[in-house]
Design an enzyme around this catalytic site. Sequence first.
Site, PDB file in Angstrom:
ATOM      1  N   SER A 132     -21.026  15.369 -19.775  1.00 18.97           N
ATOM      2  CA  SER A 132     -19.755  15.586 -20.464  1.00 18.97           C
ATOM      3  C   SER A 132     -19.200  16.962 -20.156  1.00 18.97           C
ATOM      4  O   SER A 132     -19.942  17.910 -19.946  1.00 18.97           O
ATOM      5  CB  SER A 132     -19.926  15.445 -21.966  1.00 18.97           C
ATOM      6  OG  SER A 132     -18.701  15.748 -22.590  1.00 18.97           O
ATOM      7  N   LYS A 204     -23.849   9.415 -25.071  1.00 14.47           N
ATOM      8  CA  LYS A 204     -22.619   9.872 -24.405  1.00 14.47           C
ATOM      9  C   LYS A 204     -21.421   9.034 -24.870  1.00 14.47           C
ATOM     10  O   LYS A 204     -20.323   9.551 -25.091  1.00 14.47           O
ATOM     11  CB  LYS A 204     -22.776   9.780 -22.875  1.00 14.47           C
ATOM     12  CG  LYS A 204     -21.490  10.008 -22.070  1.00 14.47           C
ATOM     13  CD  LYS A 204     -20.946  11.399 -22.273  1.00 14.47           C
ATOM     14  CE  LYS A 204     -19.846  11.865 -21.347  1.00 14.47           C
ATOM     15  NZ  LYS A 204     -18.748  11.052 -20.993  1.00 14.47           N
ATOM     16  N   HIS A 207     -20.440  10.248 -28.216  1.00 15.10           N
ATOM     17  CA  HIS A 207     -19.718  11.514 -28.005  1.00 15.10           C
ATOM     18  C   HIS A 207     -18.248  11.211 -27.710  1.00 15.10           C
ATOM     19  O   HIS A 207     -17.340  11.816 -28.285  1.00 15.10           O
ATOM     20  CB  HIS A 207     -20.362  12.290 -26.846  1.00 15.10           C
ATOM     21  CG  HIS A 207     -19.500  13.384 -26.283  1.00 15.10           C
ATOM     22  ND1 HIS A 207     -18.417  13.134 -25.456  1.00 15.10           N
ATOM     23  CD2 HIS A 207     -19.529  14.725 -26.455  1.00 15.10           C
ATOM     24  CE1 HIS A 207     -17.837  14.277 -25.151  1.00 15.10           C
ATOM     25  NE2 HIS A 207     -18.502  15.255 -25.736  1.00 15.10           N
ATOM     26  N   ASN A 208     -18.002  10.268 -26.827  1.00 17.59           N
ATOM     27  CA  ASN A 208     -16.622   9.954 -26.451  1.00 17.59           C
ATOM     28  C   ASN A 208     -15.856   9.316 -27.603  1.00 17.59           C
ATOM     29  O   ASN A 208     -14.672   9.593 -27.787  1.00 17.59           O
ATOM     30  CB  ASN A 208     -16.604   9.035 -25.226  1.00 17.59           C
ATOM     31  CG  ASN A 208     -16.941   9.775 -23.947  1.00 17.59           C
ATOM     32  OD1 ASN A 208     -17.632  10.779 -23.981  1.00 17.59           O
ATOM     33  ND2 ASN A 208     -16.473   9.293 -22.822  1.00 17.59           N
ATOM     34  N   GLU A 211     -14.905  11.998 -29.760  1.00 20.85           N
ATOM     35  CA  GLU A 211     -13.823  12.744 -29.064  1.00 20.85           C
ATOM     36  C   GLU A 211     -12.466  12.052 -29.328  1.00 20.85           C
ATOM     37  O   GLU A 211     -11.475  12.725 -29.613  1.00 20.85           O
ATOM     38  CB  GLU A 211     -14.153  12.774 -27.571  1.00 20.85           C
ATOM     39  CG  GLU A 211     -13.143  13.433 -26.682  1.00 20.85           C
ATOM     40  CD  GLU A 211     -13.536  13.269 -25.196  1.00 20.85           C
ATOM     41  OE1 GLU A 211     -14.709  13.488 -24.839  1.00 20.85           O
ATOM     42  OE2 GLU A 211     -12.648  12.908 -24.405  1.00 20.85           O
TER      43      GLU A 211
HETATM   44  P1  NBP Z   1     -14.327   8.115  -9.646  1.00 21.59           P
HETATM   45  O1  NBP Z   1     -14.774   7.434 -10.870  1.00 21.59           O
HETATM   46  O2  NBP Z   1     -12.888   8.201  -9.345  1.00 21.59           O
HETATM   47  O3  NBP Z   1     -15.066   7.411  -8.386  1.00 21.59           O
HETATM   48  C1  NBP Z   1     -14.779   7.804  -7.072  1.00 21.59           C
HETATM   49  C2  NBP Z   1     -16.047   7.873  -6.269  1.00 21.59           C
HETATM   50  O4  NBP Z   1     -16.711   6.592  -6.256  1.00 21.59           O
HETATM   51  C3  NBP Z   1     -15.763   8.214  -4.802  1.00 21.59           C
HETATM   52  O5  NBP Z   1     -16.786   9.051  -4.345  1.00 21.59           O
HETATM   53  C4  NBP Z   1     -15.805   6.847  -4.140  1.00 21.59           C
HETATM   54  O6  NBP Z   1     -16.083   6.901  -2.776  1.00 21.59           O
HETATM   55  C5  NBP Z   1     -16.946   6.236  -4.888  1.00 21.59           C
HETATM   56  N1  NBP Z   1     -17.079   4.783  -4.744  1.00 21.59           N
HETATM   57  C6  NBP Z   1     -16.312   3.777  -5.199  1.00 21.59           C
HETATM   58 BR1  NBP Z   1     -14.772   4.006  -6.144  1.00 21.59          BR
HETATM   59  N2  NBP Z   1     -16.766   2.564  -4.895  1.00 21.59           N
HETATM   60  C7  NBP Z   1     -17.873   2.793  -4.179  1.00 21.59           C
HETATM   61  C8  NBP Z   1     -18.790   1.933  -3.549  1.00 21.59           C
HETATM   62  N3  NBP Z   1     -18.671   0.597  -3.619  1.00 21.59           N
HETATM   63  N4  NBP Z   1     -19.814   2.484  -2.857  1.00 21.59           N
HETATM   64  C9  NBP Z   1     -19.927   3.825  -2.781  1.00 21.59           C
HETATM   65  N5  NBP Z   1     -19.092   4.698  -3.379  1.00 21.59           N
HETATM   66  C10 NBP Z   1     -18.072   4.188  -4.060  1.00 21.59           C
HETATM   67  O7  NBP Z   1     -14.954   9.596  -9.573  1.00 21.59           O
HETATM   68  P2  NBP Z   1     -15.025  10.726 -10.711  1.00 21.59           P
HETATM   69  O8  NBP Z   1     -13.767  10.827 -11.512  1.00 21.59           O
HETATM   70  O9  NBP Z   1     -15.558  11.918 -10.021  1.00 21.59           O
HETATM   71  O10 NBP Z   1     -16.141  10.161 -11.717  1.00 21.59           O
HETATM   72  C11 NBP Z   1     -17.449   9.878 -11.286  1.00 21.59           C
HETATM   73  C12 NBP Z   1     -18.233   9.318 -12.445  1.00 21.59           C
HETATM   74  O11 NBP Z   1     -18.305  10.309 -13.472  1.00 21.59           O
HETATM   75  C13 NBP Z   1     -17.583   8.096 -13.098  1.00 21.59           C
HETATM   76  O12 NBP Z   1     -18.586   7.236 -13.558  1.00 21.59           O
HETATM   77  C14 NBP Z   1     -16.837   8.674 -14.267  1.00 21.59           C
HETATM   78  O13 NBP Z   1     -16.643   7.744 -15.300  1.00 21.59           O
HETATM   79  C15 NBP Z   1     -17.803   9.774 -14.690  1.00 21.59           C
HETATM   80  N6  NBP Z   1     -17.189  10.873 -15.436  1.00 21.59           N
HETATM   81  C16 NBP Z   1     -15.983  11.365 -15.094  1.00 21.59           C
HETATM   82  C17 NBP Z   1     -15.435  12.425 -15.815  1.00 21.59           C
HETATM   83  C18 NBP Z   1     -14.115  13.019 -15.416  1.00 21.59           C
HETATM   84  O14 NBP Z   1     -13.652  13.917 -16.137  1.00 21.59           O
HETATM   85  N7  NBP Z   1     -13.517  12.590 -14.315  1.00 21.59           N
HETATM   86  C19 NBP Z   1     -16.137  12.977 -16.869  1.00 21.59           C
HETATM   87  C20 NBP Z   1     -17.389  12.491 -17.176  1.00 21.59           C
HETATM   88  C21 NBP Z   1     -17.901  11.429 -16.454  1.00 21.59           C
HETATM   89  P3  NBP Z   1     -14.860   6.965  -1.702  1.00 21.59           P
HETATM   90  O15 NBP Z   1     -14.497   8.407  -1.606  1.00 21.59           O
HETATM   91  O16 NBP Z   1     -15.455   6.449  -0.460  1.00 21.59           O
HETATM   92  O17 NBP Z   1     -13.756   6.110  -2.231  1.00 21.59           O
END
Ligand code: NBP
Length: 500
Positions: A132, A204, A207-208, A211
């Site tokens: 988080s 988690k 937590h959300n 939030e």
């Molecule tokens: P995203 O949730 O937007 O996912 C994008 C990533 O997933 C890219 O690296 C993409 O690769 C990869 N991907 C996908 Br889509 N399909 C795939 C597949 N079939 N095989 C391999 N890779 C694949 O990224 P994020 O916002 O950085 O979040 C990552 C995780 O963290 C998520 O579970 C999210 O819920 C969690 N999270 C996010 C936040 C936040 O603030 N953003 C906070 C806390 C937790 P590519 O580049 O090749 O498309």
Amino acid sequence: MSNTQSEIGLIGLAVMGQNLALNIADHGFRISVYNRTTSKTDAFVAANPNTPGGLVGCASLESFVQSLKRPRKMIILVQAGWATDKVIESLVPLLDKDDIVIDGGNARWDDTIRREKELRELGLRFIGSGVSGGEEGARFGPSLMPGGEAAAYEELRPVWEAIAAKVDPATGKPLEGAEPGKPVTGGVACTAFIGPNGAGHYVKMIHNGIEYGDMQMICEAYALMQGLLDLSATEMGEIFADWNKGSLDSFLIEITADILKQKDPVTGQPLVDIILDTAGQKGTGKWTSVNALDMGVPAPTISEAVFARCLSAIKEERVAASKVLKGPSKSFSGDKAAIVEAIRDALYCSKICSYAQGFQLMREAQKEYDWKLNFGEIARIWRGGCIIRAAFLQKITEAFERDADLANLLLDPYFKQSVEVAQENWRKVVGLAAEYGIAAPTFSSALSYYDSYRTARLPQNLLQGQRDYFGAHTYERTDQPRGKFYHIDWPDPKRPQLEA
Ligand code: NBP
């Protein structure tokens, strides 16, 4: 060969993955990185050539796995759900016994339970860790909620404790680095082993959910100050900044003050007045509410926060309804400063109820899934790094230190006293919201929760009578022991009854 291998690996270089990888490398751990789209890996490694630990870019999953020290530890940070399963499916044939796969995405806890079981049966180890704090947290210190096999977490622990946010052990206050962006030295890490299989991702999710509640309550305070007291965005920004110095001291109150003071670069107007009033959501608040309904645990304040976003989303319908449906149209003419104080109290009391509901959910879940959660520790690891970080959480840790089996936060002496002192103002604000036609769903639902929880005899005696009348569902009697069920032959509503 082995001394050039990486301590840990990370798959998925979107926002979260890049920031977490840099945080890990900053703490001196050599980390291998892999992304499905290789150009992203190349660009990321090229842009960060001098990290203390070192980044190793890998073009294939095979070379990524081969680059890791055994037992291998690899973090998956890809889109939650189907993408995570696809990555695990591709990884499994490349791994050896006892390798550790860590899912840091926002997985559903029941998916984590399933994945942990599937991998355990293959001789692999799986950790589902809540992460988080968004982008900033991932980069400079998130709150981390790991669940899975305890021995596997022991191997991950040095990395997780190094990269997590840190708090002062005595006061629980978040610590900052010597310079912005520099790693924090000392303090207690905002991470702790939560429990088996899906426990980390469950916590988690809660937590959300909390939030969602916190954010909606702040919006209601804003709506009341605007609608009732006609305060400007800048004036409200000052009020929130002031509230941030007291018992409401928290990240969300702090950023609310900043948001309210922000001017739109295009028009010069307060930006908040220009932002369209429709809120998005990614689903974790909904999961919390659905889980509350599934387990039969009352979490109405959190659910109201989810519904408030749903109502906000039907903008066109609301605009049309606003031209048809009437409410009160009077103006408030009382003591504005006193009402600002009352709104602060309403926010604080509602927040206590919302957190009480979140902890009730975790209490029930630990029975359902056979976990043993440490609630004081959970509140402590939320003190730094995460979105709900707040001074208030220290009070929750202290409450569970006083009584680890506390049935409800409202029963802790500190929170009981806090609500007693502030409830008159809370009731006044909910009354004013109704009188002036300003929606305050979480404030009023929290007050109903408080009043229901403290009521020894609710009107559900009548409800159970109704159930027995139309469905012979039986009822228990106040003058008989619990667990004995009764039914009477109610008069048939279709047949006229004879007058006695
Ligand atoms: P995203 O949730 O937007 O996912 C994008 C990533 O997933 C890219 O690296 C993409 O690769 C990869 N991907 C996908 Br889509 N399909 C795939 C597949 N079939 N095989 C391999 N890779 C694949 O990224 P994020 O916002 O950085 O979040 C990552 C995780 O963290 C998520 O579970 C999210 O819920 C969690 N999270 C996010 C936040 C936040 O603030 N953003 C906070 C806390 C937790 P590519 O580049 O090749 O498309």
